[in-house]
Design a protein around this motif. Structure first.
Motif, PDB file in Angstrom:
ATOM      1  N   PRO A 145      10.781  94.677 -37.259  1.00 19.95           N
ATOM      2  CA  PRO A 145       9.461  95.312 -37.354  1.00 19.95           C
ATOM      3  C   PRO A 145       9.489  96.830 -37.515  1.00 19.95           C
ATOM      4  O   PRO A 145       8.533  97.415 -38.030  1.00 19.95           O
ATOM      5  N   ASP A 146      10.572  97.496 -37.113  1.00 17.26           N
ATOM      6  CA  ASP A 146      10.681  98.944 -37.271  1.00 17.26           C
ATOM      7  C   ASP A 146      11.396  99.348 -38.551  1.00 17.26           C
ATOM      8  O   ASP A 146      11.559 100.529 -38.828  1.00 17.26           O
ATOM      9  N   GLY A 147      11.866  98.379 -39.324  1.00 14.09           N
ATOM     10  CA  GLY A 147      12.576  98.674 -40.557  1.00 14.09           C
ATOM     11  C   GLY A 147      14.076  98.774 -40.401  1.00 14.09           C
ATOM     12  O   GLY A 147      14.777  99.146 -41.337  1.00 14.09           O
ATOM     13  N   TYR A 148      14.610  98.424 -39.210  1.00  4.86           N
ATOM     14  CA  TYR A 148      16.056  98.391 -39.034  1.00  4.86           C
ATOM     15  C   TYR A 148      16.623  97.227 -39.834  1.00  4.86           C
ATOM     16  O   TYR A 148      16.062  96.135 -39.861  1.00  4.86           O
ATOM     17  N   ASP A 149      17.755  97.466 -40.476  1.00  6.08           N
ATOM     18  CA  ASP A 149      18.428  96.460 -41.289  1.00  6.08           C
ATOM     19  C   ASP A 149      19.339  95.632 -40.379  1.00  6.08           C
ATOM     20  O   ASP A 149      20.247  96.164 -39.743  1.00  6.08           O
ATOM     21  N   ILE A 150      19.078  94.329 -40.321  1.00 11.01           N
ATOM     22  CA  ILE A 150      19.843  93.402 -39.509  1.00 11.01           C
ATOM     23  C   ILE A 150      20.575  92.455 -40.453  1.00 11.01           C
ATOM     24  O   ILE A 150      19.981  91.926 -41.395  1.00 11.01           O
ATOM     25  N   GLU A 151      21.851  92.237 -40.192  1.00 13.90           N
ATOM     26  CA  GLU A 151      22.627  91.281 -40.985  1.00 13.90           C
ATOM     27  C   GLU A 151      23.051  90.126 -40.092  1.00 13.90           C
ATOM     28  O   GLU A 151      23.479  90.335 -38.965  1.00 13.90           O
ATOM     29  N   LEU A 152      22.925  88.925 -40.617  1.00 12.49           N
ATOM     30  CA  LEU A 152      23.530  87.747 -40.012  1.00 12.49           C
ATOM     31  C   LEU A 152      24.597  87.287 -40.994  1.00 12.49           C
ATOM     32  O   LEU A 152      24.376  87.290 -42.209  1.00 12.49           O
ATOM     33  N   TYR A 153      25.760  86.908 -40.487  1.00 15.34           N
ATOM     34  CA  TYR A 153      26.861  86.524 -41.368  1.00 15.34           C
ATOM     35  C   TYR A 153      27.649  85.375 -40.741  1.00 15.34           C
ATOM     36  O   TYR A 153      27.498  85.056 -39.560  1.00 15.34           O
ATOM     37  N   THR A 154      28.510  84.785 -41.551  1.00 16.74           N
ATOM     38  CA  THR A 154      29.427  83.764 -41.083  1.00 16.74           C
ATOM     39  C   THR A 154      30.728  83.883 -41.862  1.00 16.74           C
ATOM     40  O   THR A 154      30.762  84.480 -42.942  1.00 16.74           O
ATOM     41  N   GLY A 155      31.785  83.331 -41.322  1.00 20.86           N
ATOM     42  CA  GLY A 155      33.045  83.214 -42.055  1.00 20.86           C
ATOM     43  C   GLY A 155      33.738  84.509 -42.412  1.00 20.86           C
ATOM     44  O   GLY A 155      34.329  84.603 -43.485  1.00 20.86           O
ATOM     45  N   MET A 156      33.678  85.503 -41.528  1.00 17.86           N
ATOM     46  CA  MET A 156      34.371  86.772 -41.780  1.00 17.86           C
ATOM     47  C   MET A 156      35.881  86.522 -41.863  1.00 17.86           C
ATOM     48  O   MET A 156      36.451  85.816 -41.026  1.00 17.86           O
ATOM     49  N   ASP A 157      36.536  87.090 -42.903  1.00 21.66           N
ATOM     50  CA  ASP A 157      37.993  87.017 -42.980  1.00 21.66           C
ATOM     51  C   ASP A 157      38.614  87.527 -41.683  1.00 21.66           C
ATOM     52  O   ASP A 157      38.102  88.476 -41.080  1.00 21.66           O
ATOM     53  N   GLN A 158      39.709  86.914 -41.284  1.00 23.29           N
ATOM     54  CA  GLN A 158      40.470  87.363 -40.132  1.00 23.29           C
ATOM     55  C   GLN A 158      41.768  87.991 -40.650  1.00 23.29           C
ATOM     56  O   GLN A 158      42.353  87.502 -41.619  1.00 23.29           O
TER      57      GLN A 158
ATOM     58  N   ASP B 103      50.420  89.957 -40.552  1.00 21.28           N
ATOM     59  CA  ASP B 103      50.959  91.019 -41.407  1.00 21.28           C
ATOM     60  C   ASP B 103      50.040  92.235 -41.496  1.00 21.28           C
ATOM     61  O   ASP B 103      50.410  93.251 -42.075  1.00 21.28           O
ATOM     62  N   GLY B 104      48.811  92.126 -40.951  1.00 17.40           N
ATOM     63  CA  GLY B 104      47.887  93.256 -40.943  1.00 17.40           C
ATOM     64  C   GLY B 104      47.236  93.550 -42.277  1.00 17.40           C
ATOM     65  O   GLY B 104      46.597  94.584 -42.442  1.00 17.40           O
ATOM     66  N   LYS B 105      47.350  92.648 -43.231  1.00 19.50           N
ATOM     67  CA  LYS B 105      46.817  92.894 -44.571  1.00 19.50           C
ATOM     68  C   LYS B 105      45.509  92.154 -44.802  1.00 19.50           C
ATOM     69  O   LYS B 105      45.342  91.008 -44.402  1.00 19.50           O
ATOM     70  N   ALA B 106      44.588  92.837 -45.479  1.00 19.55           N
ATOM     71  CA  ALA B 106      43.309  92.243 -45.854  1.00 19.55           C
ATOM     72  C   ALA B 106      43.436  91.558 -47.210  1.00 19.55           C
ATOM     73  O   ALA B 106      44.352  91.843 -47.987  1.00 19.55           O
ATOM     74  N   ARG B 107      42.492  90.693 -47.490  1.00 18.66           N
ATOM     75  CA  ARG B 107      42.437  90.004 -48.781  1.00 18.66           C
ATOM     76  C   ARG B 107      42.334  91.038 -49.899  1.00 18.66           C
ATOM     77  O   ARG B 107      41.559  91.989 -49.801  1.00 18.66           O
ATOM     78  N   PRO B 108      43.064  90.874 -51.002  1.00 13.13           N
ATOM     79  CA  PRO B 108      42.963  91.816 -52.126  1.00 13.13           C
ATOM     80  C   PRO B 108      41.567  91.804 -52.758  1.00 13.13           C
ATOM     81  O   PRO B 108      40.899  90.762 -52.802  1.00 13.13           O
ATOM     82  N   ALA B 109      41.140  92.948 -53.256  1.00 14.75           N
ATOM     83  CA  ALA B 109      39.798  93.112 -53.816  1.00 14.75           C
ATOM     84  C   ALA B 109      39.504  92.121 -54.945  1.00 14.75           C
ATOM     85  O   ALA B 109      38.361  91.670 -55.082  1.00 14.75           O
ATOM     86  N   GLU B 110      40.486  91.745 -55.711  1.00 16.70           N
ATOM     87  CA  GLU B 110      40.231  90.820 -56.826  1.00 16.70           C
ATOM     88  C   GLU B 110      39.859  89.412 -56.347  1.00 16.70           C
ATOM     89  O   GLU B 110      39.422  88.580 -57.138  1.00 16.70           O
ATOM     90  N   GLN B 111      39.958  89.147 -55.055  1.00 18.51           N
ATOM     91  CA  GLN B 111      39.587  87.838 -54.497  1.00 18.51           C
ATOM     92  C   GLN B 111      38.249  87.856 -53.750  1.00 18.51           C
ATOM     93  O   GLN B 111      37.868  86.870 -53.127  1.00 18.51           O
ATOM     94  N   TRP B 112      37.510  88.943 -53.785  1.00 17.18           N
ATOM     95  CA  TRP B 112      36.295  89.062 -52.991  1.00 17.18           C
ATOM     96  C   TRP B 112      35.170  88.126 -53.412  1.00 17.18           C
ATOM     97  O   TRP B 112      34.410  87.681 -52.596  1.00 17.18           O
ATOM     98  N   ARG B 113      34.991  87.856 -54.692  1.00 14.77           N
ATOM     99  CA  ARG B 113      33.965  86.949 -55.215  1.00 14.77           C
ATOM    100  C   ARG B 113      32.551  87.301 -54.751  1.00 14.77           C
ATOM    101  O   ARG B 113      31.899  86.544 -54.037  1.00 14.77           O
ATOM    102  N   ARG B 114      32.079  88.439 -55.190  1.00 14.40           N
ATOM    103  CA  ARG B 114      30.716  88.870 -54.855  1.00 14.40           C
ATOM    104  C   ARG B 114      29.698  87.915 -55.471  1.00 14.40           C
ATOM    105  O   ARG B 114      29.849  87.491 -56.619  1.00 14.40           O
ATOM    106  N   VAL B 115      28.644  87.594 -54.698  1.00 23.53           N
ATOM    107  CA  VAL B 115      27.566  86.735 -55.185  1.00 23.53           C
ATOM    108  C   VAL B 115      26.238  87.244 -54.641  1.00 23.53           C
ATOM    109  O   VAL B 115      26.205  87.979 -53.649  1.00 23.53           O
TER     110      VAL B 115
END
Length: 168
Positions: free
Chosen positions: A127-140, A144-156
């Motif tokens: 109601p105040d205009g704050y942006d709230i996100e709900l999400y699921t399935g965040m990469d872990q 090895d401490g490495k994140a998924r490479p950018a070419e695998q992100w699959r934006r939709v």
């Protein structure tokens, strides 16, 4: 996990809570209980309302604002609060939540998958205009401490598209 050798004794385990200054404590409390499903844990003598979504006493606090200043303009990338995010159980839940928010007239500002973390998400305004996100399935991040490479992100740009194009 991650780089814990930076020399600092600070070892944060999770986001503890967020306090939002709001125009109308009653309207915001109704939104966060009736729409978001939080439970009121306490109120204090300063008018704050403390809400929980799990076992922690509170993850969100609502505090009355003395002034009604505008929020930063996200489209102009102004300094200030951007958004907060809360995890839900599944993509099916996100779709059900999106449909529920639409019936309540809650402004939805994004749905889909943006990239880093590869998590499907839904962003909307309180109601105040704050942006709230709900999400699921965040990469872990693995051993090895490495994140998924950018070419695998699959934006939709929709939750249905996220369901049809899962990341592996």
């Amino acid at each position: 996990m991650g780089d814990r050798t930076s020399g600092t004794p600070v070892k944060v385990r999770k986001l503890g809570h967020l306090i939002l200054r709001v125009r109308d404590i009653d309207v915001s409390t109704r939104f966060y209980t009736e729409v978001m499903g939080f439970t009121v844990s306490d109120r204090n003598e300063h008018g704050y309302v403390f809400l929980r979504c799990a076992a922690d006493h509170h993850v969100l606090g609502l505090a009355p604002a003395d002034e009604d200043n505008p929020l930063p303009d996200k489209s102009r990338r102004q300094r200030g609060f951007d958004h907060c995010a809360f995890e839900v159980g599944s993509l099916a839940e996100l779709i059900e939540i999106r449909d529920f928010l639409r019936t309540r007239g809650v402004p939805i500002v994004f749905e889909g998958r943006k990239g880093p973390g590869c998590n499907p998400g839904l962003e909307f305004l309180d109601p105040d205009g704050y942006d709230i996100e709900l999400y699921t399935g965040m990469d872990q991040i693995g051993w090895d401490g490495k994140a998924r490479p950018a070419e695998q992100w699959r934006r939709v740009r929709s939750l249905e598209e996220a369901a049809a194009n899962p990341v592996g």
